[in-house]
Scaffold this active site. Structure first.
Site, short mmCIF file in Angstrom:
data_model
loop_
_atom_site.label_atom_id
_atom_site.label_comp_id
_atom_site.label_asym_id
_atom_site.label_seq_id
_atom_site.Cartn_x
_atom_site.Cartn_y
_atom_site.Cartn_z
N CYS A 113 0.71 -1.25 0.18
CA CYS A 113 0.01 0.07 -0.13
C CYS A 113 0.73 1.31 0.10
O CYS A 113 0.49 2.37 -0.49
CB CYS A 113 -1.00 -0.13 1.11
SG CYS A 113 -2.05 -1.38 1.20
N HIS A 249 -3.54 7.25 1.88
CA HIS A 249 -3.84 5.87 1.53
C HIS A 249 -5.40 5.69 1.84
O HIS A 249 -5.63 5.82 3.05
CB HIS A 249 -2.97 5.02 1.94
CG HIS A 249 -3.35 3.22 1.96
ND1 HIS A 249 -3.65 3.05 0.56
CD2 HIS A 249 -3.55 2.54 2.67
CE1 HIS A 249 -4.23 1.69 0.87
NE2 HIS A 249 -3.93 1.35 2.09
N ASN A 279 -10.15 -0.17 -0.68
CA ASN A 279 -8.40 -0.16 -0.65
C ASN A 279 -8.12 -0.70 -1.76
O ASN A 279 -8.14 -1.83 -1.93
CB ASN A 279 -8.33 -0.70 0.72
CG ASN A 279 -6.60 -0.70 0.93
OD1 ASN A 279 -5.90 -0.40 -0.03
ND2 ASN A 279 -6.24 -1.21 1.99
#
Length: 322
Positions: A113, A249, A279
């Site tokens: 990520c 993020h 996500n």
């Protein structure tokens, strides 16, 4: 000073949107349960003919079009992904070939990520050094390929997508130079077991599935992100009030809210797309950035903070004047 200036952004999503309601037919969950714990209502899932490199190519083409340049002028491609098309070669080389800019530098970065922040840091260093003049920095994932669709604690969290920026090396001076100002990156391998994939070429010979201990990840994320954001702000001699936009993020709405509170940043300064995209790992920061650029929120001259944390643990932040 030679700086890496953002001259174009782009993003791409798979054709298929999957709502929380649709997921209730796959796992034991509910729209209320997902929204309350994550803020996610929707995500996009790649079809068989959609790959990490195809999504990355689409996002790159849109960024190149926004920059008003020709693809053949790109001499560096850094692609952040945890879900490459193949073990090797790098998916970046497929994107390079698709765009017709063969002959320059192209490689992948794996930091999950945080991948886009790592890729941005690498590309910025190479542009500043003169090794390249125009770079594509891409985050692209088909995370749906590595999800356990029987694990409701993880499969509802993730989606597929891609985001890209075009960076151009330019001489900048004055009080408010454009470009990447400061990037700080970190990693701590002691927490591997909290967020990982239980497979790999040299261990199991399989792709594996995502495994996560959500509570522990949440705790580390809030602390680590707040600290690295303060690092970057202090490095530039600024305060949080100087930041026009925070593009985090997009892991979980609760993490975003908690991080903003720790920094005393008002919610209206936080770009949040997790509700619609879920996500998307390395794609989430550039995807959110492109969304806010295209809807007019982020404009040239704005001071924008990017941040992310992912498996490894890896985490980082970058301050950019658009």
């Amino acid at each position: 000073m030679r700086r890496s200036v953002v001259i174009g952004t782009g993003s791409a999503l798979p054709r298929r949107a999957v709502s929380n309601a649709e997921l209730t037919g796959i796992v034991d969950t509910s729209d209320e349960w997902i929204v309350e714990r994550t803020g996610i209502s929707n995500r996009y899932i790649a079809s068989d003919d959609e790959t990490t490199s195809s999504l990355a190519t689409d996002a790159a083409r849109r960024a190149i079009a926004a920059a008003g340049i020709e693809a053949r002028s790109i001499d560096l491609i850094v692609l952040a992904t945890a879900t490459p098309d193949q073990t090797f070669p790098a998916s970046a080389t497929r994107v390079q070939h698709n765009l017709g800019c063969n002959g320059g530098i192209a490689f992948d970065v794996a930091a999950v990520c945080s991948g886009f922040l790592y890729a941005l840091g690498v590309a910025d260093s190479m542009l500043r050094s003169g090794m390249a003049n125009r770079a594509l920095v891409i985050g692209a994932e088909t995370f749906s390929r590595i999800l356990d669709w029987e694990d409701r604690t993880t499969c509802v969290l993730f989606g597929d997508g891609a985001g890209a920026v075009v960076l151009e090396a330019r001489e900048q001076s004055g009080d408010k130079p454009r470009g990447v100002l400061t990037t700080r990156l970190h990693a701590d391998g002691a927490h591997n077991e909290l967020l990982f994939v239980d497979g790999g070429p040299s261990t199991t010979g399989t792709v594996g599935k995502v495994r996560m201990k959500g509570r522990e990840v949440f705790r580390h994320a809030v602390v680590n992100l707040a600290e690295v954001l303060k690092e970057v702000i202090e490095e530039e001699g600024l305060s949080t009030s100087d930041i026009d936009w925070l593009v985090p993020h997009q892991a979980n709405a609760r993490i975003l809210d908690a991080t903003a509170r720790k920094l005393s940043l008002p919610p209206e300064k936080v770009v949040m797309t997790v509700g619609q995209h879920a996500n998307t790992s390395a794609a989430s920061v550039p995807l959110a950035l492109d969304t806010a650029v295209r809807d007019g929120r982020i404009r040239e001259g704005d001071l924008v903070m990017l941040e992310a944390m992912g498996g490894g643990f890896t985490w980082g932040a970058s301050l950019i004047r658009m």
